[in-house]
Enzyme design. Sequence first.
Site, PDB file in Angstrom:
ATOM      1  N   ARG A  49       0.823  -1.213   0.000  1.00 27.97           N
ATOM      2  CA  ARG A  49       0.000   0.000   0.000  1.00 27.97           C
ATOM      3  C   ARG A  49       0.856   1.261   0.000  1.00 27.97           C
ATOM      4  NH1 ARG A  49      -5.449  -1.769   2.253  1.00 27.97           N
ATOM      5  NH2 ARG A  49      -6.136   0.370   2.347  1.00 27.97           N
ATOM      6  N   TYR A 102       0.817   4.276  -2.524  1.00 25.14           N
ATOM      7  CA  TYR A 102      -0.300   5.215  -2.353  1.00 25.14           C
ATOM      8  C   TYR A 102      -0.111   6.047  -1.081  1.00 25.14           C
ATOM      9  CZ  TYR A 102      -5.221   6.744  -2.063  1.00 25.14           C
ATOM     10  OH  TYR A 102      -6.381   7.478  -1.988  1.00 25.14           O
ATOM     11  N   GLU A 116       2.529   6.531   0.992  1.00 31.02           N
ATOM     12  CA  GLU A 116       3.710   7.395   1.068  1.00 31.02           C
ATOM     13  C   GLU A 116       3.682   8.458  -0.032  1.00 31.02           C
ATOM     14  OE1 GLU A 116       5.280   7.466   3.661  1.00 31.02           O
ATOM     15  OE2 GLU A 116       6.023   5.543   4.371  1.00 31.02           O
ATOM     16  N   GLY A 117       3.102   8.113  -1.185  1.00 31.87           N
ATOM     17  CA  GLY A 117       2.946   9.111  -2.249  1.00 31.87           C
ATOM     18  C   GLY A 117       2.090  10.273  -1.766  1.00 31.87           C
ATOM     19  N   LYS A 118       0.979   9.934  -1.102  1.00 33.76           N
ATOM     20  CA  LYS A 118       0.077  10.975  -0.593  1.00 33.76           C
ATOM     21  C   LYS A 118       0.724  11.751   0.554  1.00 33.76           C
ATOM     22  CE  LYS A 118      -3.851  10.439  -2.948  1.00 33.76           C
ATOM     23  NZ  LYS A 118      -4.537  11.526  -3.656  1.00 33.76           N
ATOM     24  N   VAL A 165     -14.831  -1.772  -1.296  1.00 32.79           N
ATOM     25  CA  VAL A 165     -15.773  -2.656  -0.625  1.00 32.79           C
ATOM     26  C   VAL A 165     -17.231  -2.340  -0.972  1.00 32.79           C
ATOM     27  CG1 VAL A 165     -15.841  -1.376   1.575  1.00 32.79           C
ATOM     28  CG2 VAL A 165     -16.239  -3.834   1.545  1.00 32.79           C
ATOM     29  N   ARG A 188     -14.809   0.482   8.971  1.00 32.64           N
ATOM     30  CA  ARG A 188     -14.610   1.688   8.157  1.00 32.64           C
ATOM     31  C   ARG A 188     -15.787   2.616   8.448  1.00 32.64           C
ATOM     32  NH1 ARG A 188     -10.534  -0.736   7.571  1.00 32.64           N
ATOM     33  NH2 ARG A 188      -9.277  -1.048   5.695  1.00 32.64           N
ATOM     34  N   PRO A 207      -5.827  -1.870   7.141  1.00 34.73           N
ATOM     35  CA  PRO A 207      -6.074  -1.261   8.455  1.00 34.73           C
ATOM     36  C   PRO A 207      -7.263  -1.923   9.173  1.00 34.73           C
ATOM     37  CG  PRO A 207      -5.712   0.429   6.806  1.00 34.73           C
ATOM     38  CD  PRO A 207      -5.841  -0.872   6.067  1.00 34.73           C
TER      39      PRO A 207
HETATM   40  P1  NAD Z   1     -11.002   7.565  -9.139  1.00 35.23           P
HETATM   41  O1  NAD Z   1     -10.024   6.486  -9.456  1.00 35.23           O
HETATM   42  O2  NAD Z   1     -12.406   7.401  -9.578  1.00 35.23           O
HETATM   43  O3  NAD Z   1     -10.492   8.961  -9.700  1.00 35.23           O
HETATM   44  C1  NAD Z   1      -9.154   9.286  -9.944  1.00 35.23           C
HETATM   45  C2  NAD Z   1      -9.076   9.970 -11.294  1.00 35.23           C
HETATM   46  O4  NAD Z   1      -7.715  10.362 -11.544  1.00 35.23           O
HETATM   47  C3  NAD Z   1      -9.483   9.033 -12.435  1.00 35.23           C
HETATM   48  O5  NAD Z   1     -10.363   9.712 -13.296  1.00 35.23           O
HETATM   49  C4  NAD Z   1      -8.157   8.724 -13.128  1.00 35.23           C
HETATM   50  O6  NAD Z   1      -8.308   8.417 -14.488  1.00 35.23           O
HETATM   51  C5  NAD Z   1      -7.373   9.992 -12.874  1.00 35.23           C
HETATM   52  N1  NAD Z   1      -5.923   9.826 -12.926  1.00 35.23           N
HETATM   53  C6  NAD Z   1      -5.170   8.850 -12.353  1.00 35.23           C
HETATM   54  N2  NAD Z   1      -3.856   9.051 -12.608  1.00 35.23           N
HETATM   55  C7  NAD Z   1      -3.794  10.194 -13.368  1.00 35.23           C
HETATM   56  C8  NAD Z   1      -2.725  10.913 -13.951  1.00 35.23           C
HETATM   57  N3  NAD Z   1      -1.447  10.511 -13.816  1.00 35.23           N
HETATM   58  N4  NAD Z   1      -3.013  12.024 -14.664  1.00 35.23           N
HETATM   59  C9  NAD Z   1      -4.297  12.439 -14.825  1.00 35.23           C
HETATM   60  N5  NAD Z   1      -5.356  11.798 -14.295  1.00 35.23           N
HETATM   61  C10 NAD Z   1      -5.095  10.686 -13.567  1.00 35.23           C
HETATM   62  O7  NAD Z   1     -10.930   7.772  -7.570  1.00 35.23           O
HETATM   63  P2  NAD Z   1     -11.732   8.765  -6.612  1.00 35.23           P
HETATM   64  O8  NAD Z   1     -12.342   7.949  -5.557  1.00 35.23           O
HETATM   65  O9  NAD Z   1     -12.569   9.699  -7.395  1.00 35.23           O
HETATM   66  O10 NAD Z   1     -10.529   9.569  -5.951  1.00 35.23           O
HETATM   67  C11 NAD Z   1     -10.212  10.907  -6.287  1.00 35.23           C
HETATM   68  C12 NAD Z   1      -9.133  11.417  -5.347  1.00 35.23           C
HETATM   69  O11 NAD Z   1      -9.597  11.362  -4.001  1.00 35.23           O
HETATM   70  C13 NAD Z   1      -7.839  10.599  -5.396  1.00 35.23           C
HETATM   71  O12 NAD Z   1      -6.740  11.481  -5.303  1.00 35.23           O
HETATM   72  C14 NAD Z   1      -7.929   9.740  -4.167  1.00 35.23           C
HETATM   73  O13 NAD Z   1      -6.653   9.406  -3.682  1.00 35.23           O
HETATM   74  C15 NAD Z   1      -8.690  10.642  -3.216  1.00 35.23           C
HETATM   75  N6  NAD Z   1      -9.390   9.860  -2.177  1.00 35.23           N
HETATM   76  C16 NAD Z   1     -10.548   9.179  -2.461  1.00 35.23           C
HETATM   77  C17 NAD Z   1     -11.168   8.441  -1.456  1.00 35.23           C
HETATM   78  C18 NAD Z   1     -12.452   7.699  -1.682  1.00 35.23           C
HETATM   79  O14 NAD Z   1     -12.930   7.030  -0.758  1.00 35.23           O
HETATM   80  N7  NAD Z   1     -13.088   7.763  -2.818  1.00 35.23           N
HETATM   81  C19 NAD Z   1     -10.596   8.384  -0.171  1.00 35.23           C
HETATM   82  C20 NAD Z   1      -9.415   9.055   0.056  1.00 35.23           C
HETATM   83  C21 NAD Z   1      -8.825   9.808  -0.948  1.00 35.23           C
HETATM   84  N1  UDP Z   2     -13.032  -5.565   1.674  1.00 33.24           N
HETATM   85  C1  UDP Z   2     -13.759  -6.746   1.772  1.00 33.24           C
HETATM   86  N2  UDP Z   2     -14.253  -7.292   0.616  1.00 33.24           N
HETATM   87  C2  UDP Z   2     -14.089  -6.728  -0.601  1.00 33.24           C
HETATM   88  C3  UDP Z   2     -13.354  -5.520  -0.699  1.00 33.24           C
HETATM   89  C4  UDP Z   2     -12.832  -4.975   0.463  1.00 33.24           C
HETATM   90  O1  UDP Z   2     -13.948  -7.297   2.863  1.00 33.24           O
HETATM   91  O2  UDP Z   2     -14.588  -7.288  -1.585  1.00 33.24           O
HETATM   92  C5  UDP Z   2     -12.511  -4.965   2.916  1.00 33.24           C
HETATM   93  C6  UDP Z   2     -11.038  -4.586   2.869  1.00 33.24           C
HETATM   94  O3  UDP Z   2     -10.232  -5.679   3.256  1.00 33.24           O
HETATM   95  C7  UDP Z   2     -10.982  -3.447   3.865  1.00 33.24           C
HETATM   96  C8  UDP Z   2     -12.350  -2.771   3.730  1.00 33.24           C
HETATM   97  O4  UDP Z   2     -13.193  -3.735   3.116  1.00 33.24           O
HETATM   98  O5  UDP Z   2     -10.847  -3.938   5.176  1.00 33.24           O
HETATM   99  C9  UDP Z   2     -12.333  -1.505   2.889  1.00 33.24           C
HETATM  100  O6  UDP Z   2     -11.677  -1.796   1.677  1.00 33.24           O
HETATM  101  P1  UDP Z   2     -11.547  -0.756   0.474  1.00 33.24           P
HETATM  102  O7  UDP Z   2     -10.662  -1.398  -0.547  1.00 33.24           O
HETATM  103  O8  UDP Z   2     -12.893  -0.305   0.051  1.00 33.24           O
HETATM  104  O9  UDP Z   2     -10.856   0.521   1.093  1.00 33.24           O
HETATM  105  P2  UDP Z   2      -9.639   0.772   2.112  1.00 33.24           P
HETATM  106  O10 UDP Z   2     -10.313   1.454   3.247  1.00 33.24           O
HETATM  107  O11 UDP Z   2      -9.037  -0.530   2.546  1.00 33.24           O
HETATM  108  O12 UDP Z   2      -8.701   1.604   1.359  1.00 33.24           O
END
Ligand code: NAD
Ligand code: UDP
Length: 319
Positions: free
Chosen positions: A138, A141, A143-145, A183, A207, A270
Site C-alpha cells: 500500500r 499510495y 507514502e505518495g500521498k 468494498v 470503516r 487497516p
Molecule cells: P477515481 O479512481 O475514480 O479517480 C481518480 C481519477 O484520476 C481518475 O479519473 C483517473 O483516471 C485519474 N488519474 C489517475 N492518474 C492520473 C494521472 N497521472 N493524470 C491524470 N489523471 C489521472 O478515484 P476517486 O475515488 O474519485 O478519488 C479521487 C481522489 O480522491 C484521489 O486522489 C484519491 O486518492 C482521493 N481519495 C478518495 C477516497 C475515496 O474514498 N473515494 C478516499 C481518500 C482519498
Molecule cells: N473488503 C472486503 N471485501 C471486498 C473488498 C474490500 O472485505 O470485496 C474490505 C477490505 O479488506 C478493507 C475494507 O473492506 O478492510 C475496505 O476496503 P476498500 O478497498 O474499500 O478501502 P480501504 O479502506 O481498505 O482503502
Amino acid sequence: MLVTGGAGFLGSHLCDRLIAEGCSVVCVDNFFTGAKRNVAHLLNHPGFELLRHDVTFPLYVEVNQIFNLACPASPIHYQHDPVQTTKTSVHGAINMLGLAKRTRAKIFQASTSEVYGDPEVHPQAESYWGRVNPIGIRSCYDEGKRCAETLFFDYHRQHRLRIKVARIFNTYGPRMHPHDGRVVSNFIVQALTNQPITIFGDGSQSRSFCYVSDLIEGFMRLMASPDEVTGPVNLGNPVEFTIAELAELVIKLTNSKSKLIRNPLPQDDPKQRKPDTTLAESKLGWRATVPLEKGLEQTIAYFDELLRTTGELAGARAR
Ligand code: NAD
Ligand code: UDP
Ligand code: UDP
C-alpha cells in the site's frame, strides 16, 4: 477552475457542482480509472472543457483555482502500476504546485485517511502522525500521498501558496468504478448479480463511509475558507461500521440471495478507521449528514441502472 482527475468518481461530482455554481471548469484526466461517461453530460456545456493529460507531465493553463484529485484510489488500481501511482502523487503534485505558483492559484489536495496507515489511535485526528509501512504493497499510495502533503506545506511556507489539504475518508456513491474492488462497489455488484459477497478476513475490521454529496460540500467549504485554513482537515462520516455489518446491510437493501464467503485479509489492511471531524466542524461548519442506508440506496440504484442499460456488468451477472 482546474479539476485534475475530473473524470473519476469524486472528480466528476465536483465538476457537476462547480458547473452548477456557474464556474468555468477545465477537467484534466488520463482516463486510467476515470471515464468520459462520467462527464459526458457536461461535454456540451459552454463552461466545461475536457483535456486528456497525465499530471506527471507539466501542464500550462491559466486558472484561478486547482483541485488536485488525479490519482487512482482503489487498492486494485493503485497497486496495478505502483511506480506510476507514486509518480502521479509526487510528480503530479509538483507540477500542479508549479502551476499554482506561476498563476498564483489557490490549490486543493485530495489527500487521504491512508496517511494514518494502520492507526493505533482511534478515532484519527489531524494531529496524529500515523503508522505507515514504507515498503509494503500500500506504500506507493500512502507514502505518495504523504509526500504530496509535504510538498503542499513546503510550497506554502517557501512560496506562500494558498493551500487546502483534505484528508478524505472512505467515500462512496454513484459513478464508483464497478470493478475497482472497493468494498462498497464490490458488495453492491456482487449482491445485484447474486454472486457470493467476498468478506476479507473475519469482517470485524471497521470503516466509516461518507456519501459523495456530503464530501463535495466539504470540498467547497474548505476551498472557500479563509487563507489561514490550510488543513490538513479530515473529511468523512464518523459513523463506524464493520465490514460484516456493511455486507448484511447491502444484502438487505438489494433483497439479494448472495451468500457470504471469506477471503484472506490483504497485507497491511487497516483494522479500524474513523475520522475525528472536530476540526471540520469548527473551521468549516461541516459534518456528514447522509446516513449509510440512504446513501447505499442511491448507489444501488446507480449500479442497478448501469447493469440494465450499458451491459457493463453483463459478464458479472451471467456468472
Ligand atoms: P477515481 O479512481 O475514480 O479517480 C481518480 C481519477 O484520476 C481518475 O479519473 C483517473 O483516471 C485519474 N488519474 C489517475 N492518474 C492520473 C494521472 N497521472 N493524470 C491524470 N489523471 C489521472 O478515484 P476517486 O475515488 O474519485 O478519488 C479521487 C481522489 O480522491 C484521489 O486522489 C484519491 O486518492 C482521493 N481519495 C478518495 C477516497 C475515496 O474514498 N473515494 C478516499 C481518500 C482519498
Ligand atoms: N473488503 C472486503 N471485501 C471486498 C473488498 C474490500 O472485505 O470485496 C474490505 C477490505 O479488506 C478493507 C475494507 O473492506 O478492510 C475496505 O476496503 P476498500 O478497498 O474499500 O478501502 P480501504 O479502506 O481498505 O482503502
Ligand atoms: N509547471 C507546470 N505548469 C506551470 C508551471 C510549472 O506544469 O504552469 C511544472 C514545471 O514543469 C516544474 C514544476 O511545475 O517542473 C514545478 O515548478 P516550480 O516552478 O516549482 O519549479 P522549477 O520550475 O523551478 O523546477
